[in-house]
Design a protein around this motif. Sequence first.
Motif, PDB file in Angstrom:
ATOM      1  N   UNK A  97       0.809  -1.197   0.000  1.00 21.98           N
ATOM      2  CA  UNK A  97       0.000   0.000   0.000  1.00 21.98           C
ATOM      3  C   UNK A  97       0.851   1.260   0.000  1.00 21.98           C
ATOM      4  N   UNK A  98       2.135   1.118   0.001  1.00 21.62           N
ATOM      5  CA  UNK A  98       2.975   2.300   0.063  1.00 21.62           C
ATOM      6  C   UNK A  98       3.090   3.020  -1.266  1.00 21.62           C
ATOM      7  N   UNK A  99       2.405   2.546  -2.286  1.00 19.24           N
ATOM      8  CA  UNK A  99       2.481   3.214  -3.581  1.00 19.24           C
ATOM      9  C   UNK A  99       1.530   4.402  -3.668  1.00 19.24           C
ATOM     10  N   UNK A 121      -6.509   5.124   9.249  1.00 19.61           N
ATOM     11  CA  UNK A 121      -5.616   5.216  10.407  1.00 19.61           C
ATOM     12  C   UNK A 121      -4.474   6.179  10.108  1.00 19.61           C
ATOM     13  N   UNK A 122      -3.848   6.014   8.954  1.00 18.50           N
ATOM     14  CA  UNK A 122      -2.715   6.853   8.565  1.00 18.50           C
ATOM     15  C   UNK A 122      -3.102   8.330   8.546  1.00 18.50           C
ATOM     16  N   UNK A 123      -4.300   8.634   8.050  1.00 18.49           N
ATOM     17  CA  UNK A 123      -4.721  10.026   7.892  1.00 18.49           C
ATOM     18  C   UNK A 123      -5.540  10.540   9.076  1.00 18.49           C
ATOM     19  N   UNK A 124      -5.581   9.762  10.173  1.00 14.56           N
ATOM     20  CA  UNK A 124      -6.219  10.242  11.395  1.00 14.56           C
ATOM     21  C   UNK A 124      -7.741  10.253  11.362  1.00 14.56           C
ATOM     22  N   UNK A 125      -8.330   9.457  10.476  1.00  9.17           N
ATOM     23  CA  UNK A 125      -9.784   9.441  10.321  1.00  9.17           C
ATOM     24  C   UNK A 125     -10.422   8.107  10.702  1.00  9.17           C
ATOM     25  N   UNK A 126      -9.627   7.177  11.250  1.00  7.29           N
ATOM     26  CA  UNK A 126     -10.154   5.841  11.530  1.00  7.29           C
ATOM     27  C   UNK A 126     -11.341   5.875  12.474  1.00  7.29           C
ATOM     28  N   UNK A 153       1.955   2.362  18.909  1.00  4.99           N
ATOM     29  CA  UNK A 153       2.700   1.320  18.197  1.00  4.99           C
ATOM     30  C   UNK A 153       1.699   0.423  17.486  1.00  4.99           C
ATOM     31  N   UNK A 154       2.238  -0.395  16.595  1.00  8.68           N
ATOM     32  CA  UNK A 154       1.460  -1.447  15.955  1.00  8.68           C
ATOM     33  C   UNK A 154       2.184  -2.747  16.231  1.00  8.68           C
ATOM     34  N   UNK A 184       3.910   3.864  11.426  1.00  8.14           N
ATOM     35  CA  UNK A 184       4.132   2.766  10.491  1.00  8.14           C
ATOM     36  C   UNK A 184       2.922   1.850  10.317  1.00  8.14           C
ATOM     37  N   UNK A 185       1.724   2.404  10.274  1.00  6.20           N
ATOM     38  CA  UNK A 185       0.527   1.572  10.096  1.00  6.20           C
ATOM     39  C   UNK A 185       0.564   0.821   8.772  1.00  6.20           C
ATOM     40  N   UNK A 186       0.945   1.501   7.698  1.00  9.13           N
ATOM     41  CA  UNK A 186       1.003   0.838   6.388  1.00  9.13           C
ATOM     42  C   UNK A 186       2.060  -0.260   6.374  1.00  9.13           C
ATOM     43  N   UNK A 187       3.198   0.009   6.958  1.00 10.44           N
ATOM     44  CA  UNK A 187       4.261  -0.980   7.007  1.00 10.44           C
ATOM     45  C   UNK A 187       3.838  -2.191   7.835  1.00 10.44           C
ATOM     46  N   UNK A 188       3.135  -1.953   8.927  1.00  9.16           N
ATOM     47  CA  UNK A 188       2.655  -3.052   9.764  1.00  9.16           C
ATOM     48  C   UNK A 188       1.654  -3.923   8.996  1.00  9.16           C
ATOM     49  N   UNK A 189       0.759  -3.294   8.249  1.00  7.95           N
ATOM     50  CA  UNK A 189      -0.209  -4.045   7.449  1.00  7.95           C
ATOM     51  C   UNK A 189       0.511  -4.852   6.376  1.00  7.95           C
TER      52      UNK A 189
END
Length: 183
Positions: free
Chosen positions: A1-3, A63-68, A145-146, A164-169
């Motif tokens: 998802x990092x793209x 989560x990354x954008x603070x809207x979860x 943390x994740x 690092x939410x995307x990295x954890x996923x």
Amino acid sequence: MSDGVDAWNRLAALLPPAQGEEFEGCWAIGEQEAGLGLLVSGLLSGDVAIGETVRAQISVLTEVWGEREALAPGLRRCRGDGGPGSAVRLIERDDVHVGGDTVAAARSLSGLVLVPWIDCARCGRVLMRAHTREPWGDLSFAAGQYVITAPDRTVAVRLFPADAAEEAFTGLLQDCGHQPTRS
């Protein structure tokens, strides 16, 4: 998802063309938070079916954008596609917690509250958000943390920092041999 923009554009393709263009435009002008709200409301209003992996990907973006917190209830109401074999499943529930003190091999989790978030259908590992408990009793707004845990949720397999939410996923998917899927 990092793209980044590529993932964003794949999600835009889920929406009717006009809504998809508006959603894509949010990336272009730096309004990702508003765009995610448009995405979830568009999926709901258009009764668009999504797979569980896509639902989890959207949850990670929120989560990354603070809207979860704001968008999780709507995302949970989005219609599933009924497709078999999703790599992961969103299991987010605000009423199920694991004490960080009960997770082995992770001293950095001591005193934190782990909230199950996404699980792997193949290996049973769980991606959790680690929160502090605020003085008034609620969990902190943002995860500190994740954590990827073993299926029984008693052993931390991998730890990721707060940003690092995307990295954890991605780690959850790759640890079990899944390739991140395209939306």
